[in-house]
Design a protein around this motif. Structure first.
Motif, PDB file in Angstrom:
ATOM      1  N   VAL A 145      -8.445 -98.434   4.258  1.00  0.00           N
ATOM      2  CA  VAL A 145      -9.014 -97.097   4.061  1.00  0.00           C
ATOM      3  C   VAL A 145      -7.903 -96.182   3.554  1.00  0.00           C
ATOM      4  N   PRO A 146      -8.252 -95.152   2.808  1.00  0.00           N
ATOM      5  CA  PRO A 146      -7.211 -94.216   2.335  1.00  0.00           C
ATOM      6  C   PRO A 146      -6.649 -93.406   3.498  1.00  0.00           C
ATOM      7  N   GLU A 147      -5.334 -93.232   3.495  1.00  0.00           N
ATOM      8  CA  GLU A 147      -4.701 -92.415   4.534  1.00  0.00           C
ATOM      9  C   GLU A 147      -4.367 -91.041   3.961  1.00  0.00           C
ATOM     10  N   VAL A 148      -4.420 -90.056   4.822  1.00  0.00           N
ATOM     11  CA  VAL A 148      -4.110 -88.682   4.415  1.00  0.00           C
ATOM     12  C   VAL A 148      -2.599 -88.520   4.381  1.00  0.00           C
ATOM     13  N   THR A 149      -2.052 -88.072   3.259  1.00  0.00           N
ATOM     14  CA  THR A 149      -0.606 -87.919   3.133  1.00  0.00           C
ATOM     15  C   THR A 149      -0.126 -86.659   3.848  1.00  0.00           C
ATOM     16  N   THR A 150       1.166 -86.613   4.113  1.00  0.00           N
ATOM     17  CA  THR A 150       1.760 -85.451   4.773  1.00  0.00           C
ATOM     18  C   THR A 150       1.604 -84.199   3.918  1.00  0.00           C
ATOM     19  N   GLY A 151       1.801 -84.349   2.601  1.00  0.00           N
ATOM     20  CA  GLY A 151       1.652 -83.201   1.701  1.00  0.00           C
ATOM     21  C   GLY A 151       0.247 -82.629   1.721  1.00  0.00           C
ATOM     22  N   LEU A 152      -0.752 -83.521   1.736  1.00  0.00           N
ATOM     23  CA  LEU A 152      -2.140 -83.054   1.790  1.00  0.00           C
ATOM     24  C   LEU A 152      -2.428 -82.374   3.125  1.00  0.00           C
ATOM     25  N   SER A 153      -1.900 -82.931   4.209  1.00  0.00           N
ATOM     26  CA  SER A 153      -2.099 -82.324   5.536  1.00  0.00           C
ATOM     27  C   SER A 153      -1.561 -80.905   5.571  1.00  0.00           C
ATOM     28  N   LEU A 154      -0.325 -80.734   5.083  1.00  0.00           N
ATOM     29  CA  LEU A 154       0.299 -79.410   5.085  1.00  0.00           C
ATOM     30  C   LEU A 154      -0.488 -78.434   4.214  1.00  0.00           C
ATOM     31  N   THR A 155      -0.959 -78.893   3.045  1.00  0.00           N
ATOM     32  CA  THR A 155      -1.721 -78.032   2.140  1.00  0.00           C
ATOM     33  C   THR A 155      -3.041 -77.593   2.774  1.00  0.00           C
ATOM     34  N   VAL A 156      -3.746 -78.531   3.392  1.00  0.00           N
ATOM     35  CA  VAL A 156      -5.038 -78.223   4.011  1.00  0.00           C
ATOM     36  C   VAL A 156      -4.869 -77.247   5.171  1.00  0.00           C
ATOM     37  N   ILE A 157      -3.872 -77.504   6.028  1.00  0.00           N
ATOM     38  CA  ILE A 157      -3.659 -76.648   7.203  1.00  0.00           C
ATOM     39  C   ILE A 157      -3.281 -75.225   6.785  1.00  0.00           C
ATOM     40  N   LEU A 158      -2.339 -75.118   5.830  1.00  0.00           N
ATOM     41  CA  LEU A 158      -1.946 -73.791   5.344  1.00  0.00           C
ATOM     42  C   LEU A 158      -3.126 -73.095   4.665  1.00  0.00           C
ATOM     43  N   GLY A 159      -3.911 -73.853   3.906  1.00  0.00           N
ATOM     44  CA  GLY A 159      -5.058 -73.270   3.226  1.00  0.00           C
ATOM     45  C   GLY A 159      -6.100 -72.741   4.194  1.00  0.00           C
ATOM     46  N   ILE A 160      -6.406 -73.532   5.224  1.00  0.00           N
ATOM     47  CA  ILE A 160      -7.400 -73.114   6.223  1.00  0.00           C
ATOM     48  C   ILE A 160      -6.959 -71.850   6.939  1.00  0.00           C
ATOM     49  N   MET A 161      -5.691 -71.800   7.366  1.00  0.00           N
ATOM     50  CA  MET A 161      -5.212 -70.635   8.102  1.00  0.00           C
ATOM     51  C   MET A 161      -5.147 -69.399   7.210  1.00  0.00           C
ATOM     52  N   THR A 162      -4.772 -69.581   5.948  1.00  0.00           N
ATOM     53  CA  THR A 162      -4.735 -68.438   5.020  1.00  0.00           C
ATOM     54  C   THR A 162      -6.135 -67.864   4.821  1.00  0.00           C
ATOM     55  N   ILE A 163      -7.104 -68.752   4.566  1.00  0.00           N
ATOM     56  CA  ILE A 163      -8.492 -68.306   4.382  1.00  0.00           C
ATOM     57  C   ILE A 163      -9.012 -67.630   5.641  1.00  0.00           C
ATOM     58  N   THR A 164      -8.684 -68.204   6.813  1.00  0.00           N
ATOM     59  CA  THR A 164      -9.152 -67.652   8.084  1.00  0.00           C
ATOM     60  C   THR A 164      -8.625 -66.242   8.322  1.00  0.00           C
ATOM     61  N   ILE A 165      -7.322 -66.057   8.108  1.00  0.00           N
ATOM     62  CA  ILE A 165      -6.699 -64.747   8.349  1.00  0.00           C
ATOM     63  C   ILE A 165      -7.216 -63.710   7.353  1.00  0.00           C
ATOM     64  N   VAL A 166      -7.277 -64.092   6.063  1.00  0.00           N
ATOM     65  CA  VAL A 166      -7.753 -63.153   5.043  1.00  0.00           C
ATOM     66  C   VAL A 166      -9.204 -62.757   5.316  1.00  0.00           C
ATOM     67  N   ALA A 167     -10.046 -63.745   5.646  1.00  0.00           N
ATOM     68  CA  ALA A 167     -11.452 -63.459   5.927  1.00  0.00           C
ATOM     69  C   ALA A 167     -11.601 -62.578   7.165  1.00  0.00           C
ATOM     70  N   SER A 168     -10.780 -62.817   8.186  1.00  0.00           N
ATOM     71  CA  SER A 168     -10.844 -62.016   9.411  1.00  0.00           C
ATOM     72  C   SER A 168     -10.466 -60.566   9.128  1.00  0.00           C
ATOM     73  N   LEU A 169      -9.377 -60.366   8.390  1.00  0.00           N
ATOM     74  CA  LEU A 169      -8.938 -59.007   8.081  1.00  0.00           C
ATOM     75  C   LEU A 169      -9.938 -58.298   7.166  1.00  0.00           C
ATOM     76  N   TRP A 170     -10.549 -59.046   6.229  1.00  0.00           N
ATOM     77  CA  TRP A 170     -11.565 -58.448   5.358  1.00  0.00           C
ATOM     78  C   TRP A 170     -12.773 -58.006   6.175  1.00  0.00           C
ATOM     79  N   LYS A 171     -13.196 -58.846   7.122  1.00  0.00           N
ATOM     80  CA  LYS A 171     -14.338 -58.498   7.973  1.00  0.00           C
ATOM     81  C   LYS A 171     -14.026 -57.277   8.823  1.00  0.00           C
ATOM     82  N   ALA A 172     -12.797 -57.228   9.378  1.00  0.00           N
ATOM     83  CA  ALA A 172     -12.409 -56.080  10.198  1.00  0.00           C
ATOM     84  C   ALA A 172     -12.433 -54.799   9.371  1.00  0.00           C
TER      85      ALA A 172
END
Length: 341
Positions: free
Chosen positions: A292-319
């Motif tokens: 099965v394909p394994e998730v690379t470290t680079g992809l993990s870091l990109t996904v995690i940073l992307g999720i948190m960036t979207i979460t924070i921006v969306a939260s501040l926009w909603k506020a």
């Protein structure tokens, strides 16, 4: 990564030294003239930047000595644990409010909480590393646990349940302490116990620490499987956790005014847990000979940073949108009141 024992001792010693310097500069424990003071926003910002800077420099050091993969695993783990620690801060914030801790003593309580968290996570890291070495199928268990936790977070958010509904002053651990010792009604400085009428009493300060200690245990159970899904190196797991926790009390005061504005933070954490849970399942299948394909470290870091960036921006926009909506509603009510006159 093969880490000599002297590097472990040097790392832990350096972290203890940083905490001691932090304690000496911020809390002035050896000064009789300067008692506890309230933690200012500017002071918190400088210290938070200092701790994040140290964590980043340490990551570059790992890059230099261990290579890009090792550094990538560390940064992915650090961002994940830092994100989880923000949720931890929400609970700390509510515990402080439940026990009405005076602001000038809050940073002392948080310091104790961080030390307890470091010890708890150190124990869980040791247990987790041994379990992984002995039984690779433990990744299935860790992955299932993270996905279950994510589902629970989403379910609570949909139902409208939140940390606010928990009564931390009446938790099981707090009730057990109250059965053994009488508790004073008021705080006696930063003292944990005090003698009144010839009998030893515990203060609300001790009860706060008990509540935070139990919370640290719960969050350690969540966070350790999450980071083991990103790296199985105990040294990286420990340092990513430790650097995420160091500076947590400064971040608490820095984010205190934003607690109500980060409304989507739990959704982001749930998404990260699902992602890491799937990554664990894929890794376990790969370890058991399934192609099965394994998730690379680079992809993990990109996904995690992307999720948190979207979460924070969306939260501040909603506020911001909610604030404008509230202001518009107030203006409309004012105009209606004038027209009625």
């Amino acid at each position: 990564m093969d880490v000599p024992m002297w590097v472990w001792f040097a790392t832990i010693g350096a972290m203890i030294a940083i905490l001691v310097v932090d304690l000496a500069i911020v809390d002035h424990p050896w000064s009789k003239k300067s008692g506890p003071k309230e933690f200012g926003m500017k002071q918190a910002a400088w210290w938070a930047a200092f701790y994040i800077g140290i964590a980043i420099l340490f990551g570059f050091g790992l890059w230099y000595f261990g290579g890009g993969t090792v550094a990538g695993e560390y940064f992915a783990g650090f961002v994940t644990e830092k994100s989880l620690s923000v949720d931890n801060l929400f609970v700390f914030y509510l515990i402080m409010g439940s026990f009405a801790v005076p602001k000038k003593y809050q940073h002392e309580v948080l310091l104790v909480g961080i030390v307890i968290a470091l010890v708890m996570r150190g124990i869980f890291i040791a247990i987790g590393a041994q379990a992984i070495n002995a039984w690779s199928e433990v990744f299935y268990l860790f992955g299932a646990f993270l996905i279950y936790t994510a589902i629970k977070i989403v379910r609570d958010q949909v139902k409208g349940d939140s940390h606010e509904e928990s009564d931390y002053t009446d938790s099981f651990a707090v009730r057990m302490v109250k059965k053994v010792w009488p508790v004073t009604d008021d705080y006696h400085g930063a003292r944990l116990t005090v003698k009144l009428d010839g009998r030893r009493h515990v203060t609300p300060m001790l009860m706060v620490i008990v509540a935070i200690g139990v919370t640290d245990l719960v969050f350690a159970v969540d966070s350790i499987p999450a980071i083991f899904g990103l790296t199985q190196d105990p040294y990286i797991v420990f340092t990513a956790n430790a650097f995420a926790l160091l500076g947590l009390r400064q971040l608490y005061f820095l984010l205190a005014g934003l607690m109500d504005k980060l409304s989507y933070i739990s959704w982001g954490l749930a998404a990260i847990m699902v992602f890491i849970g799937i990554k664990m399942f894929l890794h376990a299948l790969h370890e058991n000979g399934v192609h099965v394909p394994e998730v690379t470290t680079g992809l993990s870091l990109t996904v995690i940073l992307g999720i948190m960036t979207i979460t924070i921006v969306a939260s501040l926009w909603k506020a911001s949108a909610d604030k404008k909506k509230l202001a518009a509603g107030s203006e409309t009510e004012g105009e209606d009141a004038i027209s009625r006159k």
